[in-house]
Design an enzyme around this catalytic site. Structure first.
Site, PDB file in Angstrom:
ATOM      1  N   ASP A  27      65.472  53.539  59.157  1.00  0.00           N
ATOM      2  CA  ASP A  27      66.836  53.662  58.656  1.00  0.00           C
ATOM      3  C   ASP A  27      67.477  52.286  58.446  1.00  0.00           C
ATOM      4  O   ASP A  27      67.212  51.340  59.183  1.00  0.00           O
ATOM      5  CB  ASP A  27      67.656  54.469  59.658  1.00  0.00           C
ATOM      6  CG  ASP A  27      69.074  54.726  59.197  1.00  0.00           C
ATOM      7  OD1 ASP A  27      69.248  55.391  58.172  1.00  0.00           O
ATOM      8  OD2 ASP A  27      70.009  54.244  59.865  1.00  0.00           O
ATOM      9  N   GLU A  71      64.196  52.998  54.152  1.00  0.00           N
ATOM     10  CA  GLU A  71      65.428  53.312  53.438  1.00  0.00           C
ATOM     11  C   GLU A  71      66.032  51.960  53.063  1.00  0.00           C
ATOM     12  O   GLU A  71      66.727  51.335  53.849  1.00  0.00           O
ATOM     13  CB  GLU A  71      66.392  54.107  54.310  1.00  0.00           C
ATOM     14  CG  GLU A  71      67.612  54.577  53.521  1.00  0.00           C
ATOM     15  CD  GLU A  71      68.891  54.644  54.331  1.00  0.00           C
ATOM     16  OE1 GLU A  71      69.870  55.210  53.832  1.00  0.00           O
ATOM     17  OE2 GLU A  71      68.924  54.125  55.455  1.00  0.00           O
TER      18      GLU A  71
END
Length: 742
Positions: A421, A474
């Site tokens: 993330d 990401e």
């Protein structure tokens, strides 16, 4: 006169403590309790034993072998402090009388020598210990034939660390730990403590006593809002997925199909009880895995399941980097879920958060009274957007802590991939900061060199130790080489989310069809860079929260057009180069924005429009998996060729996807206007028959039913640079797939 009285008369100096040591012990400031408490040789074949057990009324020393009385310890200067002598070389245990005539027999925690090996401590200090989850934290094991729990925690700037829990009335004076310099690791063995016991650390920092801290390497945690750690069950889990693990490397190849169903475990489906509580891992194993398999997805991606204090963060602000969220069940329940997924042919990917952590006082924030896991300077150590703290990955021990966390989920939970993330926030020191709010790197630049080193090292280690595990970034910037190997100067990820494709194409689809001719390049531009990285095309949870509405809610037009638009968009996405990711609810065309406190709108499936959308997703996944042209050359420009990319006036696009020479190509033709187009000619690369294997306007998906009766024959009429062509009917707001049949 009794023997005890004679002993007290003759030897009080050998038993009692000087005033400074006594005060440190009583006040909880003693930084070396093992030098004061426990057994110490005093020569002449004798051993002095001291115990500090506040509230205890009497303490006897028993022979461990047969339970005979060796000594009754004398009370000393303050209540709870006892001392006495036994013969050297005698293994012993203590019999403690507590108020109410309660008796406890246990070995003396201060009778055990150093627990962690010097090599363990060296690796921790070097940041290269790959098994922190089996080294630090609470480990139920046997030491010198005695069952119990070994506690170990890194807190190099603490003045004193104690483990506390129900087992010692949360009294930090009872189990003060031994510090192992220079590593800064504190350790103690608590005999006869059982798995399931609740605990925290009481830490005296440089400036005083801190709030009780949860264990950074806890393997199990309490259900929020409770915040303590739990001693985990040590028995190994009986995995049954050897076959899956052996095939994982082949399944993870860039040429293999990858279709991901992204799930928030707490809100996919809920129980029908009074509180509509979340399903457990075992219930999700019964329901979610079967559902995902039926729809044909290859993988489930779970929003972070690492222990987190606030459910509204969806797991993206975790504090337990080694423990699954307790609200869904035990660690073994999560292992059962993963094992069952593998038995069903489904991989499991976890979102993982190495960028930042929340400021909750029981967590990592100023863990030992100093900025230990985070940066001291808020210009490096505080995320203004998220009110979180940033890991200091340039510190060896923190670097090693995070790398060990990643490996823990992969190796001990058989996870098939990590979606890392907020990578963009890790790469740039000025991420979401104004001038003067950030500190340049050592060369004066904005790149976060320490984090780049960490990501490269992470992906290299995972690739070496766990071949076939997916590492997905990401990452939303133009950082070069995100999926290039680290040894070639890249970051070493397997895939990168294609955020540019998502933003461009969603913007196009939100436009009224009459205006799409002016946004034509938002569909074509993604192919300019489609093969510069290995991409996942994400329609993730981020697109259906914070007032963005649902996917169906973004589509323009009346009800019929909205559903037709979304069906066409999905078929465009599944035929476009790049792996696929769809957040739960997208397959239902859920009308409302995702709400983490309620389940998906399953009742919508009673409506043919929603049921048709779900059937479409199942067919897209089935065709995607069984058609090599749609995935075999996903990372190779030779696998894609534009046939029609310039018909902006009609908002029509056509392209061909190739597998190997022996495999039939597939052509996708997209009509993004509500105008049916009869007799539309499209060039094709091969003669013969082209079967219409998908038509999003089919009545099967609640479309209007217009199409091409299943089969087209190529004519020897060149078109669009191809030697042959077909003439077909383009349904309105629809995508048609044609697959060559030799």
């Amino acid at each position: 006169m009794s023997a005890m009285t004679v002993m007290r008369m003759r030897e009080p100096p050998a038993l009692e403590l000087d005033a400074l040591t006594l005060a440190a012990l009583v006040d909880g400031h003693c930084d070396d309790p093992f030098a004061v408490l426990g057994p110490h040789s005093i020569g002449a074949g004798r051993v002095r034993i001291r115990c500090y057990l506040p509230q205890a009324e009497a303490v006897d020393v028993l022979a461990r072998e047969d339970g005979r009385l060796l000594s009754t310890l004398q009370p000393l200067q303050v209540p709870g402090l006892y001392a006495g002598h036994i013969g050297a070389g005698q293994a012993y245990r203590l019999r403690i009388r507590w108020p109410g005539d309660s008796l406890q027999e246990t070995e003396d925690p201060y009778a055990f020598g150093p627990l962690l090996s010097d090599f363990d401590l060296y690796l921790i200090g070097e940041g290269s210990h790959r098994e922190l989850g089996r080294c630090l934290g609470a480990q139920a094991l046997t030491v010198d034939g005695v069952p119990g729990v070994r506690f170990a925690v890194w807190a190099p700037n603490a003045r004193r660390v104690s483990v506390v829990g129900d087992f010692n009335s949360w009294d930090g004076r009872r189990h003060s730990m031994r510090v192992r310099r220079p590593s800064g690791v504190w350790e103690i063995f608590v005999p006869h403590l059982q798995p399931g016991s609740v605990y925290k650390y009481e830490i005296l920092g440089p400036q005083g006593l801190l709030p009780l801290k949860a264990d950074p390497v806890a393997l199990q945690s309490q259900v929020a809002p409770m915040t303590a750690s739990i001693v985990a069950e040590p028995q190994p889990f009986a995995w049954t997925d050897d076959g899956w693990l052996q095939s994982r490397r082949e399944r993870a190849a860039v040429s293999a199909p990858l279709s991901i169903y992204e799930v928030h475990a707490g809100s996919w489906r809920r129980r029908w009880d009074a509180g509509h509580s979340s399903l457990s891992w075992d219930e999700l194993g019964d329901q979610l895995i079967a559902y995902v398999a039926e729809l044909g997805f290859t993988h489930i991606e779970l929003l972070p399941v690492m222990s987190h204090p606030f459910g509204g963060s969806w797991g993206y602000q975790p504090l337990g980097l080694f423990a699954p969220q307790a609200s869904f069940g035990t660690p073994d329940a999560f292992r059962r879920f993963v094992d069952r997924a593998h038995q069903a042919g489904i991989g499991v990917i976890l979102d993982w958060v190495p960028a930042h952590f929340p400021t909750d006082e029981h967590g990592l924030a100023r863990f030992d009274g100093t900025a230990l896991y985070e940066h001291e300077d808020p210009r490096e150590g505080f995320h203004q957007d998220w009110n979180t703290l940033i890991y200091n990955l340039g510190r060896r021990e923190v670097h090693g802590f995070m790398l060990a966390s990643a490996l823990h989920w992969i190796e001990h939970y058989h996870i098939d991939g990590l979606r890392v993330d907020a990578v963009a926030s890790m790469l740039y020191r000025d991420y979401s900061r104004q001038p003067g709010e950030w500190i340049p790197n050592r060369y004066g630049g904005r790149e976060n060199l320490e984090n780049v080193d960490f990501l490269r090292h992470l992906n290299t280690v995972v690739g070496d130790r766990c071949p076939g595990v997916l590492m997905i970034a990401e990452e939303s910037t133009a950082w070069p080489g995100v999926t290039r190997p680290a040894h070639d100067g890249g970051l070493g990820f397997t895939y990168k989310w294609n955020m540019g494709w998502m933003h461009d194409t969603l913007h196009y689809m939100r436009s009224d069809p009459v205006h799409r001719r002016y946004h034509h390049n938002q569909i074509t531009f993604g192919l300019v860079y489609a093969f510069s990285e290995h991409f996942v095309l994400p329609l993730s949870h981020d697109e259906v929260v914070h007032g963005k509405g649902s996917l169906i809610g973004k589509m323009p037009g009346d009800d019929w057009q909205r559903y037709a638009n979304l069906r066409a968009y999905y078929a465009f996405m599944w035929s476009h180069p790049g792996k696929k990711l769809l957040f739960m609810g997208g397959e239902l065309a859920q009308q409302r924005e995702w709400d983490h406190d309620t389940q998906l709108d399953w009742a919508a499936l009673r409506d043919p429009r929603h049921a048709g959308m779900q059937r479409l997703i199942g067919d897209l996944n089935r065709l995607y998996r069984e058609t090599p042209a749609l995935h075999k050359k996903d990372g190779d420009g030779a696998g894609f060729h534009w046939l029609i990319g310039d018909d902006a006036g009609n908002s029509v696009f056509a392209y061909v996807r190739y597998g190997s020479d022996a495999q039939p190509p597939l052509i996708a033709i997209c009509n993004f206007t509500p105008v049916p187009r009869n007799g539309y000619r499209v060039g094709v690369p091969r003669s013969g028959r082209w079967r219409e294997v998908l038509n999003t306007d089919s009545q099967h998906y609640d479309g209007s039913g217009s199409g091409n009766l299943g089969m087209l024959n190529a004519a020897p009429q060149p078109s669009h640079g191809q030697p042959f062509s077909v003439q077909l009917m383009l349904p309105p707001l629809a995508v048609v797939w044609l697959r060559h049949e030799p």
